[in-house]
Design a protein around this motif. Structure first.
Motif, PDB file in Angstrom:
ATOM      1  N   THR A  85       4.583  47.572  29.644  1.00  0.00           N
ATOM      2  CA  THR A  85       5.400  46.532  29.020  1.00  0.00           C
ATOM      3  C   THR A  85       5.462  46.670  27.504  1.00  0.00           C
ATOM      4  O   THR A  85       5.098  45.768  26.769  1.00  0.00           O
ATOM      5  N   GLN A  86       5.915  47.812  27.045  1.00  0.00           N
ATOM      6  CA  GLN A  86       6.090  48.017  25.612  1.00  0.00           C
ATOM      7  C   GLN A  86       7.425  47.463  25.121  1.00  0.00           C
ATOM      8  O   GLN A  86       7.587  47.159  23.944  1.00  0.00           O
ATOM      9  N   CYS A  87       8.382  47.334  26.015  1.00  0.00           N
ATOM     10  CA  CYS A  87       9.735  46.918  25.637  1.00  0.00           C
ATOM     11  C   CYS A  87      10.333  46.067  26.750  1.00  0.00           C
ATOM     12  O   CYS A  87      10.151  46.355  27.931  1.00  0.00           O
TER      13      CYS A  87
ATOM     14  N   ALA B 201       8.178  41.469  24.629  1.00  0.00           N
ATOM     15  CA  ALA B 201       7.656  42.126  25.823  1.00  0.00           C
ATOM     16  C   ALA B 201       6.159  41.918  26.001  1.00  0.00           C
ATOM     17  O   ALA B 201       5.683  41.756  27.117  1.00  0.00           O
ATOM     18  N   GLN B 202       5.430  41.922  24.904  1.00  0.00           N
ATOM     19  CA  GLN B 202       3.970  41.987  25.017  1.00  0.00           C
ATOM     20  C   GLN B 202       3.254  40.646  24.938  1.00  0.00           C
ATOM     21  O   GLN B 202       2.069  40.567  25.268  1.00  0.00           O
ATOM     22  N   CYS B 203       3.937  39.602  24.506  1.00  0.00           N
ATOM     23  CA  CYS B 203       3.346  38.263  24.557  1.00  0.00           C
ATOM     24  C   CYS B 203       3.761  37.613  25.873  1.00  0.00           C
ATOM     25  O   CYS B 203       4.960  37.499  26.152  1.00  0.00           O
ATOM     26  N   PRO B 204       2.830  37.182  26.727  1.00  0.00           N
ATOM     27  CA  PRO B 204       3.198  36.563  28.003  1.00  0.00           C
ATOM     28  C   PRO B 204       4.119  35.352  27.844  1.00  0.00           C
ATOM     29  O   PRO B 204       4.868  35.008  28.751  1.00  0.00           O
TER      30      PRO B 204
ATOM     31  N   SER C 231       8.152  47.724  34.409  1.00  0.00           N
ATOM     32  CA  SER C 231       8.413  47.521  32.992  1.00  0.00           C
ATOM     33  C   SER C 231       8.763  48.836  32.321  1.00  0.00           C
ATOM     34  O   SER C 231       8.725  49.903  32.942  1.00  0.00           O
ATOM     35  N   LEU C 232       9.090  48.727  31.032  1.00  0.00           N
ATOM     36  CA  LEU C 232       9.293  49.911  30.210  1.00  0.00           C
ATOM     37  C   LEU C 232       8.050  50.088  29.350  1.00  0.00           C
ATOM     38  O   LEU C 232       7.709  49.223  28.549  1.00  0.00           O
ATOM     39  N   GLY C 233       7.340  51.180  29.556  1.00  0.00           N
ATOM     40  CA  GLY C 233       6.092  51.395  28.852  1.00  0.00           C
ATOM     41  C   GLY C 233       6.051  52.729  28.154  1.00  0.00           C
ATOM     42  O   GLY C 233       7.078  53.264  27.751  1.00  0.00           O
TER      43      GLY C 233
END
Length: 207
Positions: free
Chosen positions: A127-129, A147-150, A115-117
């Motif tokens: 998983t920030q983006c 990104a942050q809500c599953p 992810s992009l964190g």
């Protein structure tokens, strides 16, 4: 910062089963911070490969494997790369892709790109983006629900959110609880009245 995790050594050996003279490339930026491709990890990988019968001809640790200018710049760092039959890259998928464009030998990844964190106060935030290409975080107080809500919910929390915790991962704060707190703090709760359509370029996004 790109969040990466190491592939199992068994998987790496399987991909290198037909390769003998291997050159290892790490990354002194993201992978180094994640401990998946810094100097100590690269040296450990070289040692493990040697112990497994592989011939490691050398290694380098570029500053940003995703932004290497040329093959010649790698040669300047370590001429033994010319002896390589294959290259193992301990960086993200972007860095591995760049090396594959520069090299005339097979290139293999040692890491998975997750992810992009980012890093804040020494803590790694995953998983920030979602890199969806349509950034709307200003409407969510600077927090990305895509990104942050599953479930990728763009219009508030699901019915399973309990006590400010995520239904999918109860150990994690519901991102919509965090969004509400942030918007309240900056005096922009009015943004919660906006209704968003699904982002067309984000797979399996829900509303």
């Amino acid at each position: 910062m790109i969040i990466s995790s190491p592939k199992s050594f068994v998987e790496i050996l399987e991909t290198l089963k037909d390769e003998d003279n291997i050159f290892v490339i790490g990354c002194d930026v993201c992978a180094a911070k994640m401990h998946t491709g810094g100097e100590s990890e690269v040296q450990d990988m070289c040692a493990r490969l040697e112990e497994s019968g592989k011939n490691v001809v050398g290694w380098v640790l570029p500053t940003g494997t995703c932004s290497i200018r040329s093959y010649e710049s790698l040669v300047k760092k370590n001429e033994n790369i010319k002896k390589a039959d294959s290259i193992l890259v301990m960086a993200c998928g972007s860095g591995t892709s760049i090396i594959a464009k520069l090299a005339d030998v097979p290139v293999y990844p040692a890491n998975n790109t997750d992810s992009l964190g980012g890093i804040y106060q020494g803590n790694v935030f995953h998983t920030q983006c979602a890199m969806c290409g349509n950034c709307t975080i200003a409407d969510f107080g600077g927090i990305c629900p895509t990104a942050q809500c599953p479930k990728g919910l763009l219009n508030g929390p699901c019915g399973g959110s309990m006590g400010g915790k995520c239904e999918v991962n109860p150990d994690k704060d519901c991102v919509w609880e965090l969004i509400y707190q942030r918007l309240e703090k900056i005096g922009r709760l009015d943004l919660l009245e906006k209704v968003f359509d699904p982002k067309e370029n984000v797979e399996d996004n829900c509303i």
